[in-house]
Design a protein around this motif. Structure first.
Motif: not given
Length: 363
Positions: A167-170, A173-179, A199-203
């Motif tokens: 779940r965290t990995a997915a 990746v969603a955070g990287q897209l938003a980045d 999403f990209k780092s804290a989670r």
């Protein structure tokens, strides 16, 4: 320094030392559980680069958080905790390898990025270097799940840890897209920046280690997910603000001798970070035009970047960023302080103190 803080810092150092030794052992034994095509040269080289990159691990914050999260429940040795630490650090390796491809970053952790290591080895074959770097990151991700499946822990625990991990990995990746989406905005909304950071780092850097540590120690994190997530988000935003501050102003932004240490990578790459957003919101006219022209210019001169830093200081951006960093650290500390009724007091104190350590160094 307070005795409790000293003890916590000593434990953190011990966690890092023990983990690095275990990480070395993991890579030493990787050939026993991973079939390498013979007589391939590329696969052993990929594993060599992943090992070298992974062992440049820095502070190992995720490892420290994982082990201290287990201490919220128990001080006993916990089955599966080491494998959870290996897993989260391999996932970190995966993320950074791909991050450096996206950002075209030559350096990471004081050495060459995996992408640029391959570019040096294949100077006339850019597509090969790119493909090998992508696959190296992919391999690290798959290894990060394999290590959990092979953990010497009950099957139910392995499954629970793997569920958090995937779940965290997915979400990352969603955070990287938003980045990447963030940088398409001329002036991104601050709440959008918070969401990207979450999403990209804290989670994966904070929430996942907390959750996995509790699980491995026999705790049930499900009823506490909201409070754990609040803490992770607050710490993550404060830490990201601090990183963005340092990129623009250098260490603490006050000592002129430190100014050369600013990297200005965010401006040269056109990233709309917390610091860049605050600067853009504060300037107008010719100053705004200067900043906009520099954003995304990899060849922007240090003289121009130094002028931009002066403009930022003149607009009080440094002071306001410091105030924001402290505010989020204090809110995170207050959140952890509310954990007293649920977990061991000594471990709760660690999480209460953690957000304030770096902030106090900026005072």
């Amino acid at each position: 320094m307070h005795a409790n803080v000293t003890a916590a810092l000593e434990r953190a150092a011990l966690h890092r030392t023990r983990f690095d030794s275990r990480f070395e052992q993991y890579f030493d034994g990787l050939g026993e559980r991973f079939d390498v095509p013979v007589p391939s040269r590329y696969v052993p080289r990929c594993l060599e680069l992943l090992r070298e990159f992974s062992m440049r691990g820095g502070k190992r914050l995720r490892v420290v958080l994982l082990y201290e999260a287990a201490r919220l429940v128990t001080t006993d040795e916990v089955p599966g905790l080491t494998e959870a630490a290996l897993s989260i650090e391999l996932l970190q390796t995966h993320g950074l390898v791909h991050d450096d491809i996206i950002d075209d970053a030559p350096l990471r952790r004081g050495g060459p990025s995996t992408y640029y290591a391959y570019r040096r080895e294949f100077p006339d074959h850019g597509a090969t270097a790119l493909g090998l770097a992508i696959l190296a990151g992919d391999l690290a991700a798959f290894l990060s799940t394999q290590v959990l499946l092979e953990a010497e822990a009950p099957a139910e625990l392995r499954q629970a840890l793997l569920a958090v991990h995937t779940r965290t990995a997915a979400e990352t990746v969603a955070g990287q897209l938003a980045d990447l989406e963030r940088d398409s905005h001329a002036l991104p909304d601050e709440e959008f920046l918070h969401t990207v950071t979450d999403f990209k780092s804290a989670r994966y850097s904070i929430l996942a280690p907390l959750t996995m540590g509790l699980l491995a120690a026999g705790g049930d994190p499900a009823p506490h997910r909201a409070r754990l997530h609040r803490y992770a988000r607050l710490v993550g935003i404060g830490e990201q603000m601090r990183d963005d501050f340092l990129d623009l102003f250098g260490p603490f932004g006050e000592d002129p001798a430190d100014e050369a240490k600013s990297t200005w990578a965010d401006i040269r790459s056109g990233r709309r970070t917390y610091a860049v957003r605050a600067l853009l919101a504060a300037v107008t006219g010719a100053e705004a035009a200067l900043v906009e022209a520099a954003l995304g210019d990899p060849d922007c001169s240090e003289a121009t970047l130094g002028r931009i830093r002066e403009i930022a200081r003149g607009a009080d951006v440094d002071r306001r960023l410091k105030a924001g960093i402290r505010r989020y650290a204090e809110e995170a500390s207050a959140e952890a302080a509310s954990w007293g009724p649920y977990w061991r007091a000594e471990a709760v104190e660690f999480f209460r103190s953690l957000p304030l350590w770096n902030v106090d160094r900026m005072s």
